[in-house]
Design a protein around this motif. Structure first.
Motif, PDB file in Angstrom:
ATOM      1  N   LEU A  54       0.705  -1.147   0.120  1.00 26.89           N
ATOM      2  CA  LEU A  54      -0.116  -0.018   0.131  1.00 26.89           C
ATOM      3  C   LEU A  54       0.977   1.304   0.198  1.00 26.89           C
ATOM      4  CD1 LEU A  54      -2.642  -1.114   2.645  1.00 26.89           C
ATOM      5  CD2 LEU A  54      -3.126  -0.851   0.205  1.00 26.89           C
ATOM      6  N   PRO A  55       0.658   2.189  -0.498  1.00 26.42           N
ATOM      7  CA  PRO A  55       1.101   3.656  -0.559  1.00 26.42           C
ATOM      8  C   PRO A  55       1.125   4.013   0.803  1.00 26.42           C
ATOM      9  CG  PRO A  55      -1.027   3.866  -1.645  1.00 26.42           C
ATOM     10  CD  PRO A  55      -0.820   2.537  -1.528  1.00 26.42           C
ATOM     11  N   GLY A  56       2.300   4.848   1.205  1.00 24.79           N
ATOM     12  CA  GLY A  56       2.233   5.222   2.272  1.00 24.79           C
ATOM     13  C   GLY A  56       2.755   4.520   3.552  1.00 24.79           C
ATOM     14  N   LYS A  57       3.169   3.228   3.215  1.00 28.10           N
ATOM     15  CA  LYS A  57       3.620   2.232   4.327  1.00 28.10           C
ATOM     16  C   LYS A  57       5.029   1.681   3.968  1.00 28.10           C
ATOM     17  CE  LYS A  57      -0.548   1.901   5.909  1.00 28.10           C
ATOM     18  NZ  LYS A  57      -1.076   2.341   7.392  1.00 28.10           N
TER      19      LYS A  57
ATOM     20  N   LYS B  58       7.400   7.077  -7.193  1.00 25.97           N
ATOM     21  CA  LYS B  58       6.185   6.655  -6.878  1.00 25.97           C
ATOM     22  C   LYS B  58       6.306   5.376  -5.882  1.00 25.97           C
ATOM     23  CE  LYS B  58       3.651   9.299  -9.094  1.00 25.97           C
ATOM     24  NZ  LYS B  58       2.634  10.371  -8.358  1.00 25.97           N
ATOM     25  N   ILE B  59       7.462   4.573  -6.339  1.00 24.79           N
ATOM     26  CA  ILE B  59       8.092   3.403  -5.715  1.00 24.79           C
ATOM     27  C   ILE B  59       9.384   3.589  -5.232  1.00 24.79           C
ATOM     28  CG2 ILE B  59       8.183   0.976  -5.630  1.00 24.79           C
ATOM     29  CD1 ILE B  59       6.313   1.139  -8.058  1.00 24.79           C
TER      30      ILE B  59
ATOM     31  N   TRP C 122       4.488   7.253  -0.852  1.00 24.50           N
ATOM     32  CA  TRP C 122       5.204   6.464  -1.672  1.00 24.50           C
ATOM     33  C   TRP C 122       4.882   4.843  -1.151  1.00 24.50           C
ATOM     34  CZ3 TRP C 122      10.585   8.773  -0.194  1.00 24.50           C
ATOM     35  CH2 TRP C 122      10.528  10.142  -0.816  1.00 24.50           C
ATOM     36  N   VAL C 123       5.216   3.844  -2.059  1.00 18.96           N
ATOM     37  CA  VAL C 123       5.290   2.638  -1.681  1.00 18.96           C
ATOM     38  C   VAL C 123       6.662   2.417  -1.509  1.00 18.96           C
ATOM     39  CG1 VAL C 123       4.976   0.302  -2.682  1.00 18.96           C
ATOM     40  CG2 VAL C 123       3.158   1.818  -3.270  1.00 18.96           C
TER      41      VAL C 123
ATOM     42  N   LYS D 248      10.718   4.770 -14.462  1.00 15.98           N
ATOM     43  CA  LYS D 248      10.523   5.967 -14.118  1.00 15.98           C
ATOM     44  C   LYS D 248       9.660   6.054 -12.751  1.00 15.98           C
ATOM     45  CE  LYS D 248      11.065   7.963 -18.638  1.00 15.98           C
ATOM     46  NZ  LYS D 248      10.361   8.919 -19.888  1.00 15.98           N
ATOM     47  N   LEU D 249       9.158   5.154 -12.432  1.00 13.05           N
ATOM     48  CA  LEU D 249       8.282   5.198 -11.252  1.00 13.05           C
ATOM     49  C   LEU D 249       9.215   4.946 -10.116  1.00 13.05           C
ATOM     50  CD1 LEU D 249       5.289   2.629 -12.378  1.00 13.05           C
ATOM     51  CD2 LEU D 249       5.142   5.372 -12.282  1.00 13.05           C
ATOM     52  N   PHE D 250      10.243   4.424 -10.197  1.00  9.78           N
ATOM     53  CA  PHE D 250      11.200   3.955  -9.258  1.00  9.78           C
ATOM     54  C   PHE D 250      12.266   4.944  -8.679  1.00  9.78           C
ATOM     55  CE2 PHE D 250       9.024   0.190 -10.570  1.00  9.78           C
ATOM     56  CZ  PHE D 250       9.186  -0.792  -9.684  1.00  9.78           C
TER      57      PHE D 250
END
Length: 278
Positions: A25-28, A155-156, A187-188, A75-77
């Motif tokens: 989950l995001p934020g964890k 994002k990750i 973020w994840v 690009k997400l990482f």
């Protein structure tokens, strides 16, 4: 949400991930633990696309990892691998700025420089901005690569043993900043840690791997037990709790050494040094 469904990874005849499924989950802050050679780093490399899965699905929101979409996927990482060697003729500031490589041009934007300097300041290394990275210690390099990963505005965020070369102070500087930014930015975050007590302090979700399989996951307070540690690591352990109610792991030696020092003396000749002191 980052979702992994029925992931299988093999190398020759070796199974590195077997029918693995979980969601992050995001934020964890998610922490992977497990013995050496059980597939922790392999899992990160597979999620990043460095290793191709034999089967299974890796998905983030509406995007799925495929070889054709690898460039846009990465690009997400923000990704910090284990290898922290920086044998290059660049300053610390330049290395951090490489986190925004896609945005760099012949003329550096002032806002990017300010962002990089701010990242260094937040982890207590602003004074190193102009120093060459090949003059730094392993721990300092580890912190610099962490700042570079943050510069990607990911994002990750994935970190493979990010505190292995750090002293106690900077372990907590890095992990406190990671936890704070993960929750603020949504973020994840996924990292590998070997220190079970750091994992227990900082993980919102613990992923326990053994022989390429996910054997347990959940909040450290709910899943860490002497039985789990015995099964996964093959060692006896006791679990206590600190003042915040977080589990603390103390391993127990199979054959504890006898305490104190025994000195055998001849009945007729005292040992040199002892006789002098009498």
């Amino acid at each position: 949400m980052l979702t992994i469904n029925r992931l299988n990874v093999t190398l020759d005849t070796l199974t590195l991930a077997k029918d693995m499924s979980f969601s992050l989950l995001p934020g964890k802050v998610n922490v992977i633990i497990g013995p050496n050679g059980t597939g922790k780093s392999t899992l990160l490399k597979t999620l990043f696309g460095d290793i191709q899965a034999k089967s299974g699905d890796i998905r983030f929101q509406d995007q799925s990892l495929t070889s054709k979409k690898l460039s846009s996927w990465r690009k997400l990482f923000g990704y910090m691998p284990q290898d922290i060697r920086l044998d290059i003729e660049l300053s610390v500031l330049e290395v951090v700025l490489l986190g925004q490589l896609d945005a760099l041009s012949l003329r550096l934007d002032d806002s990017l420089i300010e962002q990089a300097l701010s990242a260094l300041d937040k982890i207590g290394l602003l004074h190193l901005a102009n120093r060459s990275v090949n003059k730094l210690s392993g721990g300092q390099c580890q912190m610099i690569l962490f700042a570079q990963a943050l510069m990607r505005n990911p994002k990750i965020l994935m970190l493979d043993e990010p505190v292995s070369a750090l002293d106690l102070h900077f372990q907590h500087v890095l992990l406190d900043h990671l936890d704070e930014q993960t929750k603020q930015q949504g973020w994840v975050s996924l990292m590998v840690l070997h220190d079970l007590n750091l994992a227990a302090q900082y993980a919102d979700n613990l992923l326990v791997l053994k022989n390429g399989q996910l054997v347990k996951s959940g909040n450290p307070k709910d899943i860490l037990s002497p039985e789990l540690i015995k099964d996964v690591y093959g060692v006896q352990a006791e679990i206590s709790h600190d003042s915040h109610g977080l589990p603390f792991v103390r391993t127990i030696r199979k054959n504890p050494a006898r305490t104190g020092m025994q000195v055998e003396l001849s009945s007729s000749q005292p040992a040199k040094g002892i006789a002098d002191a009498v």
